[in-house]
Design a protein around this motif. Structure first.
Motif, PDB file in Angstrom:
ATOM      1  N   GLN A 145       0.837  -1.201   0.000  1.00  0.00           N
ATOM      2  CA  GLN A 145       0.000   0.000   0.000  1.00  0.00           C
ATOM      3  C   GLN A 145       0.875   1.256   0.000  1.00  0.00           C
ATOM      4  N   PHE A 175      -6.834   6.455  -6.812  1.00  0.00           N
ATOM      5  CA  PHE A 175      -7.361   5.596  -5.749  1.00  0.00           C
ATOM      6  C   PHE A 175      -8.579   4.801  -6.231  1.00  0.00           C
ATOM      7  N   TYR A 179      -8.785   0.784  -5.640  1.00  0.00           N
ATOM      8  CA  TYR A 179      -9.957   0.084  -5.116  1.00  0.00           C
ATOM      9  C   TYR A 179     -10.241  -1.163  -5.954  1.00  0.00           C
ATOM     10  N   MET A 183      -7.396  -2.509  -2.746  1.00  0.00           N
ATOM     11  CA  MET A 183      -7.107  -1.673  -1.574  1.00  0.00           C
ATOM     12  C   MET A 183      -8.232  -1.851  -0.555  1.00  0.00           C
ATOM     13  N   TRP A 186     -11.780   0.085   4.096  1.00  0.00           N
ATOM     14  CA  TRP A 186     -11.856   1.047   5.195  1.00  0.00           C
ATOM     15  C   TRP A 186     -11.146   2.357   4.858  1.00  0.00           C
ATOM     16  N   TYR A 187     -10.154   2.312   3.954  1.00  0.00           N
ATOM     17  CA  TYR A 187      -9.498   3.549   3.503  1.00  0.00           C
ATOM     18  C   TYR A 187     -10.535   4.489   2.888  1.00  0.00           C
ATOM     19  N   TYR A 188     -11.411   3.914   2.090  1.00  0.00           N
ATOM     20  CA  TYR A 188     -12.388   4.713   1.359  1.00  0.00           C
ATOM     21  C   TYR A 188     -13.513   5.183   2.269  1.00  0.00           C
ATOM     22  N   GLY A 191     -11.917   7.933   4.218  1.00  0.00           N
ATOM     23  CA  GLY A 191     -11.698   9.088   3.354  1.00  0.00           C
ATOM     24  C   GLY A 191     -12.981   9.834   3.052  1.00  0.00           C
TER      25      GLY A 191
END
Length: 424
Positions: A145, A175, A179, A183, A186-188, A191
């Motif tokens: 990552q 990004f 996805y 990825m 939870w990052y998205y 964000g």
């Protein structure tokens, strides 16, 4: 059947046809944006923007020819070299570049100048595809990552130093590709939560209402992790961070350049400065709305002819279309963009080579981001950040960079059988 005939049959002519139509419609709208009844000049006149754009279109055709006759393996082999070259250009741009409106964006000699930030998009896409094509590359692991995010953030930081916030934002479109490639979600979620908090903090003046809105978002985050107690605890910690962030937005915004602060505030209050900062968006919306269903007719737009909308041939080109061709013309162009994006998704999904698929989704991400933000900007749904409409807006760097970005993928797709045999 000869090898050349087989290659030509594999080229995706549908994407090329849509590209050509968009470029031509963009060109005639550039002429409409600079048309002057007092001194009528031909669309082919090289002294005006439409004539200059025709030169850029001609050179874009030459670029397409070079890309399509080049060895398809060249792009993969040169991916990191091209990335490094444009990173160096971005580093030296503030020192040797030409300053325009407080931004140092272009480098070159005499009248020939390019914007490295525009060309760095396709170089970054190639670099991401090269770095991520390895079989061991797994976006579920932190170290991979970090590698992918680092490739994206290096040009972002350098472009912010110019400073060019709008172009730097575009790189976060990658990004979308991350996805697709795995990825963690939870990052998205996190964000999007911060984006929502930012918008709420700027749009809600009442602290009580803001606190309720933030609380709802934190509750949603906790419910998403209800099956795992450690996740709940971590989300509570994130919630505390979000609360602190929500009350620091005003401070963060106050540190932005004044023109950027004004653009953000006009988004939430269009009547804040209708004759100043809000002029562009207000006049753009008037132009689009006055077009009605069928439009006023080509070269008949009053907002366009009398230059009510600044930068109408570049960032606000869509309002020219809306005024002169109306809702119907706008619908057709939006439909063409959607058709191109859907077609590219189909091409990306049929790639068996990971390099080609990742690069394809990078192309989709960049075009989608530009398309959505530019149109949202012209109708007042997004701050004015200087993002051109792909294949449509005036400018050599913009047209060249989008053309290179798209046709490298079309080239890779046309050789998908050979690329598959290399990994078979």
């Amino acid at each position: 059947m000869r090898q050349d005939d087989l290659y030509i049959n594999k080229i995706d002519w549908i994407s090329i046809a849509i590209y050509a139509v968009l470029v031509i419609i963009g060109w005639i709208n550039i002429y409409a944006a600079v048309y002057d009844e007092q001194s009528i000049k031909s669309i082919f006149d090289f002294s005006i923007n439409s004539g200059k754009q025709l030169v850029w279109i001609g050179t874009a055709v030459l670029l397409i020819t070079v890309i399509m006759v080049a060895d398809y393996r060249l792009f993969e082999n040169l991916a990191l070299i091209l990335y490094g070259f444009f990173i160096i250009l971005l580093i030296i741009t503030p020192f040797i570049g030409k300053e325009v409106n407080g931004q140092i964006l272009s480098v070159g000699f005499g009248n020939f100048r390019i914007q490295p930030a525009e060309f760095a998009k396709f170089a970054t896409a190639l670099a991401l595809a090269k770095v991520m094509e390895r079989p061991i590359f797994d976006l579920g692991q932190i170290k991979y990552q970090i590698q992918a995010i680092a490739v994206i953030m290096v040009p972002v930081i350098l472009i912010m130093l110019q400073p060019d916030t709008g172009t730097a934002m575009v790189y976060f479109a990658f990004f979308i590709m991350l996805y697709r490639e795995g990825m963690p979600q939870w990052y998205y979620v996190l964000g999007l939560s911060f984006v929502a908090i930012t918008l709420l903090s700027l749009g809600i003046e009442n602290n009580l209402y803001l606190a309720i809105a933030v609380g709802v978002i934190i509750l949603i985050l906790i419910l998403l992790g209800k099956k795992k107690i450690p996740r709940i605890l971590s989300l509570i910690g994130i919630g505390i961070l979000i609360v602190g962030y929500s009350y620091s937005i005003d401070y963060v915004v106050s540190k932005l350049p004044e023109h950027q602060q004004n653009r953000i505030m006009v988004l939430f209050n269009p009547n804040l400065d209708p004759l100043g900062v809000g002029w562009n968006v207000t006049q753009s919306k008037i132009a689009i709305g006055s077009g009605g269903f069928f439009g006023k007719g080509y070269l008949e737009g009053t907002q366009t002819k009398f230059d009510f909308v600044p930068e109408q041939h570049t960032d606000f080109i869509f309002c020219t279309l809306g005024e002169e061709f109306g809702w119907l013309g706008s619908f057709v162009v939006i439909g063409l963009f959607c058709a191109l994006l859907i077609r590219l998704v189909m091409l990306a999904e049929r790639q068996k080579n990971r390099f080609s698929r990742i690069y394809g989704y990078c192309v989709i991400s960049i075009l989608l981001f530009h398309f959505m933000i530019n149109i949202a900007m012209t109708v007042g749904l997004f701050p004015v950040v200087g993002i051109p409409l792909p294949f449509f807006s005036y400018g050599g760097s913009s047209l060249w960079s989008f053309t290179i970005l798209l046709f490298i993928f079309i080239k890779l797709d046309s050789h998908r059988i050979q690329l598959l045999s290399r990994i078979g």
